[in-house]
Scaffold this motif. Structure first.
Motif, PDB file in Angstrom:
ATOM      1  N   LYS A  76     -29.885 -34.135  49.556  1.00 13.66           N
ATOM      2  CA  LYS A  76     -31.015 -34.285  50.420  1.00 13.66           C
ATOM      3  C   LYS A  76     -30.476 -35.166  51.750  1.00 13.66           C
ATOM      4  CE  LYS A  76     -33.151 -38.129  47.873  1.00 13.66           C
ATOM      5  NZ  LYS A  76     -34.470 -38.448  47.266  1.00 13.66           N
ATOM      6  N   PHE A  79     -29.665 -32.863  54.535  1.00 14.24           N
ATOM      7  CA  PHE A  79     -30.760 -32.404  55.284  1.00 14.24           C
ATOM      8  C   PHE A  79     -31.372 -33.427  56.459  1.00 14.24           C
ATOM      9  CE2 PHE A  79     -30.813 -29.273  51.764  1.00 14.24           C
ATOM     10  CZ  PHE A  79     -30.550 -28.252  52.440  1.00 14.24           C
ATOM     11  N   HIS A  82     -29.126 -33.585  59.176  1.00 17.67           N
ATOM     12  CA  HIS A  82     -29.663 -32.484  60.138  1.00 17.67           C
ATOM     13  C   HIS A  82     -30.710 -32.627  61.054  1.00 17.67           C
ATOM     14  CE1 HIS A  82     -29.683 -28.411  61.608  1.00 17.67           C
ATOM     15  NE2 HIS A  82     -30.800 -28.425  61.111  1.00 17.67           N
ATOM     16  N   TYR A  83     -31.660 -32.987  60.332  1.00 13.85           N
ATOM     17  CA  TYR A  83     -33.029 -33.125  61.141  1.00 13.85           C
ATOM     18  C   TYR A  83     -33.337 -34.610  61.892  1.00 13.85           C
ATOM     19  CZ  TYR A  83     -34.000 -28.790  58.993  1.00 13.85           C
ATOM     20  OH  TYR A  83     -34.380 -27.313  58.567  1.00 13.85           O
ATOM     21  N   ILE A 120     -26.303 -27.598  60.718  1.00 14.72           N
ATOM     22  CA  ILE A 120     -26.534 -26.534  59.602  1.00 14.72           C
ATOM     23  C   ILE A 120     -26.805 -25.353  60.666  1.00 14.72           C
ATOM     24  CG2 ILE A 120     -28.105 -25.399  57.980  1.00 14.72           C
ATOM     25  CD1 ILE A 120     -28.672 -28.336  57.027  1.00 14.72           C
TER      26      ILE A 120
END
Length: 156
Positions: A76, A79, A82-83, A120
Motif C-alpha cells: 500500500k 499507492f 503514487h497518489y 503507475i
C-alpha cells in the motif's frame, strides 16, 4: 501471433510488470533491502480470466478462457506514493492504562505533505499494454464470432 486470450494476458502481465519495476527503480524509492520489510520491487501485474458456464451450451461455443482485467498488486505504500498524502494528525490525549488513571500521554500535531508521483500511470503508458491487449483480444474475439456464425449457418 497469440491464438488464445490466456497467452495475451500472460504477455500483458509481463509487459506491465517490467515497465512498472523500471519506473519504481527510476523514481528512486527505497526498495526495502531488508527481508522483513515489504518492497515496492515486489509489485506485479495480475490478470483475471473467466470461463463460460460448463453446464450449458455456452461452454461448447466458448471453449477458451476470456481475459477480463489486468490489475496491479503492490504494497500500500506504493499507492500512497503514487497518489500522495496531505493529512494532519491532531494533538490528542490518551491513557496508557486504566490504573492508575493519571498516567497520560500526548501526541503532537503531525503534518504529512507527500507530493504525488505518477509512476503507475507512466508505467502503464510506457508499457504499451493497452494497445497490445485491444488489438489482440479484438482479433481473437472477432475470429470466435465468425466461427460461431459459420457453425450456426451450417447447422441451420
Amino acid at each position: 501471433m497469440y491464438d488464445t486470450e490466456k497467452k495475451v494476458a500472460e504477455k500483458a502481465e509481463r509487459l506491465l510488470e517490467n515497465s512498472l519495476r523500471n519506473k519504481i527503480h527510476g523514481v528512486g524509492f527505497n526498495l526495502g533491502l531488508d527481508d522483513n520489510k515489504a518492497s515496492l520491487a515486489d509489485a506485479r501485474a495480475v490478470s483475471n480470466m473467466t470461463r463460460a458456464n460448463e453446464s450449458g451450451q455456452d461452454w461448447k461455443i466458448m471453449a477458451n478462457q476470456e481475459f477480463r482485467k489486468l490489475s496491479i498488486e503492490m504494497e500500500k505504500h506504493g499507492f500512497i506514493q503514487h497518489y500522495g498524502a496531505n493529512t494532519t494528525r491532531e494533538n490528542i490525549k490518551g491513557r496508557i492504562r486504566k490504573i492508575p488513571q493519571t498516567t497520560t500521554y500526548n501526541f503532537k500535531n503531525h503534518f504529512y505533505n507527500l507530493p504525488a508521483k505518477d509512476f503507475i500511470g507512466k508505467a502503464i503508458n510506457d508499457s504499451g499494454v493497452i494497445p497490445f491487449v485491444l488489438e489482440n483480444v479484438t482479433r481473437i474475439r472477432a475470429q470466435q464470432i465468425f466461427l460461431n456464425l459459420k457453425n450456426f449457418i451450417e447447422k441451420g
